[in-house]
Design an enzyme around this catalytic site. Structure first.
Site, PDB file in Angstrom:
ATOM      1  N   GLY A 264      17.047  31.308  35.950  1.00 59.12           N
ATOM      2  CA  GLY A 264      15.813  30.548  36.126  1.00 59.12           C
ATOM      3  C   GLY A 264      15.032  30.862  37.385  1.00 59.12           C
ATOM      4  O   GLY A 264      14.262  30.021  37.868  1.00 59.12           O
TER       5      GLY A 264
ATOM      6  N   GLU B 286       4.720  39.833  17.019  1.00 59.99           N
ATOM      7  CA  GLU B 286       5.913  39.949  16.163  1.00 59.99           C
ATOM      8  C   GLU B 286       6.896  41.021  16.644  1.00 59.99           C
ATOM      9  O   GLU B 286       8.061  41.009  16.290  1.00 59.99           O
ATOM     10  CB  GLU B 286       5.499  40.268  14.704  1.00 59.99           C
TER      11      GLU B 286
ATOM     12  N   ASN C 197      12.594  32.955  37.683  1.00 61.34           N
ATOM     13  CA  ASN C 197      11.161  32.997  37.325  1.00 61.34           C
ATOM     14  C   ASN C 197      10.634  31.577  37.093  1.00 61.34           C
ATOM     15  O   ASN C 197       9.510  31.258  37.483  1.00 61.34           O
ATOM     16  CB  ASN C 197      10.959  33.852  36.075  1.00 61.34           C
TER      17      ASN C 197
ATOM     18  N   HIS D 173       8.628  40.926  31.465  1.00 64.03           N
ATOM     19  CA  HIS D 173       9.633  41.953  31.187  1.00 64.03           C
ATOM     20  C   HIS D 173       9.841  42.769  32.465  1.00 64.03           C
ATOM     21  O   HIS D 173       8.853  43.197  33.092  1.00 64.03           O
ATOM     22  CB  HIS D 173       9.178  42.845  30.028  1.00 64.03           C
TER      23      HIS D 173
ATOM     24  N   ARG E  35      20.604  29.703  11.294  1.00 70.55           N
ATOM     25  CA  ARG E  35      19.482  30.140  12.137  1.00 70.55           C
ATOM     26  C   ARG E  35      18.230  29.353  11.780  1.00 70.55           C
ATOM     27  O   ARG E  35      17.441  28.968  12.652  1.00 70.55           O
ATOM     28  CB  ARG E  35      19.227  31.647  11.923  1.00 70.55           C
TER      29      ARG E  35
HETATM   30  C1  GRF Z   1      16.130  38.856  34.675  1.00 70.66           C
HETATM   31  O1  GRF Z   1      16.744  40.036  34.210  1.00 70.66           O
HETATM   32  C2  GRF Z   1      14.675  39.081  34.841  1.00 70.66           C
HETATM   33  O2  GRF Z   1      14.418  40.397  35.290  1.00 70.66           O
HETATM   34  C3  GRF Z   1      14.153  38.891  33.455  1.00 70.66           C
HETATM   35  O3  GRF Z   1      14.964  37.862  32.887  1.00 70.66           O
HETATM   36  C4  GRF Z   1      16.228  37.826  33.568  1.00 70.66           C
HETATM   37  C5  GRF Z   1      16.576  36.454  34.074  1.00 70.66           C
HETATM   38  O4  GRF Z   1      15.622  36.023  34.968  1.00 70.66           O
HETATM   39  N1  GRF Z   1      12.767  38.510  33.455  1.00 70.66           N
HETATM   40  P1  GRF Z   1      15.607  34.500  35.512  1.00 70.66           P
HETATM   41  O5  GRF Z   1      16.267  34.513  36.865  1.00 70.66           O
HETATM   42  O6  GRF Z   1      16.403  33.650  34.518  1.00 70.66           O
HETATM   43  O7  GRF Z   1      14.172  34.119  35.584  1.00 70.66           O
END
Ligand code: GRF
Length: 197
Positions: free
Chosen positions: A12, A148, A14, A110, A66
Site C-alpha cells: 500500500g 480489457e 502507492n 505500472h 469467480r
Molecule cells: C509494487 O510492485 C509497485 O511497483 C506496483 O505495485 C506493487 C505494490 O505496490 N505498483 P504498493 O506498495 O502496494 O503500492
C-alpha cells in the site's frame, strides 16, 4: 469533489502516497471513499485503518466461484459509487462488467515505461527483474487508463528513472516507487480531479 476508490493487494505504499497527497492538499478536490483489498494480510488495510478510511477485504478465496467474487466486488464498488477507481498494486483480474461500467474511469500504476516490461506476468518485482536482465539503462513508471487488455489502456503519465550499477530488483523497485510511482499517481489523480465538474 472527485470521489475515488483505491484497490490494493500489498504494502500500500502507492495508497499511502494518495492518502498523504489528499491530506497535504497536493491532490485537490478529492475524497477517498474507500479501499478495497483482496488480501486480508495486506499492510495496505492497516494504512487505510490508520487514516480512518473505510476498507473492505474482498478476496476471491472467500467465494465459491469467480462469478460470485466478481459480483461481490462489483456490488461493493457500486455501493461506494466512485467517480474514479485507482488500481494501486492490485493483483486481481478485473471483471469485464466492471471495465464496461467504469470505462475511462479506472486508472492503474505500472512500474515500467509501457510498452516495455508489461502485460501478462509482468507485475511487482518481476518487472524489475526483466528490466535488469535486459540491461536497460532507464526504466520508470506509467499511469494509464484500464481497458480489457493488460496494461494496454491510454497512457496518462510516465516518469523515467535511472538504472544504476549494482541494482538488485528490490533496490530498483524502491527507486522506481520513490522517484516515479509515488509522484505520478497522485499527480494524475489531481489532474483528473481538476477536470472533474
Ligand atoms: C509494487 O510492485 C509497485 O511497483 C506496483 O505495485 C506493487 C505494490 O505496490 N505498483 P504498493 O506498495 O502496494 O503500492
Amino acid at each position: 469533489m472527485l470521489k475515488i476508490v483505491v484497490c490494493v493487494s500489498g504494502g500500500g505504499t502507492n495508497l499511502q502516497a494518495i492518502i498523504d497527497g489528499v491530506a497535504d492538499g497536493s491532490i485537490r478536490n478529492t475524497k477517498i471513499a474507500g479501499v478495497i483489498c483482496n488480501n486480508a494480510g495486506a499492510y495496505a488495510l492497516k494504512r487505510a485503518e490508520n487514516s480512518g478510511i473505510p476498507a473492505f477485504c474482498i478476496s476471491p478465496k472467500s467465494f465459491g466461484s469467480r462469478t460470485e467474487f466478481n459480483d461481490a466486488f462489483l456490488q461493493k464498488l457500486d455501493e461506494l459509487n466512485p467517480d474514479l477507481i485507482v488500481l494501486a498494486g492490485f493483483l486481481v483480474i478485473l471483471p469485464e462488467k466492471m471495465i464496461e461500467r467504469y470505462r475511462d474511469r479506472i486508472i492503474n500504476i505500472h512500474p515500467s515505461l509501457i510498452p516495455s516490461f508489461c502485460g501478462t506476468g509482468y507485475y511487482g518485482l518481476k518487472v524489475h527483474e526483466a528490466a535488469l536482465s535486459r540491461g536497460v539503462k532507464v526504466t520508470g513508471a506509467t499511469v494509464h487508463y484500464v481497458d480489457e487488455g493488460t496494461d494496454t489502456g491510454r497512457i496518462i503519465a510516465q516518469k523515467a528513472v535511472e538504472v544504476l550499477e549494482g541494482d538488485t530488483p528490490e533496490i530498483l523497485q524502491r527507486r522506481v516507487m520513490e522517484q516515479a510511482e509515488w509522484k505520478i499517481l497522485p499527480e494524475a489523480i489531481d489532474k483528473i480531479a481538476a477536470e472533474h465538474e
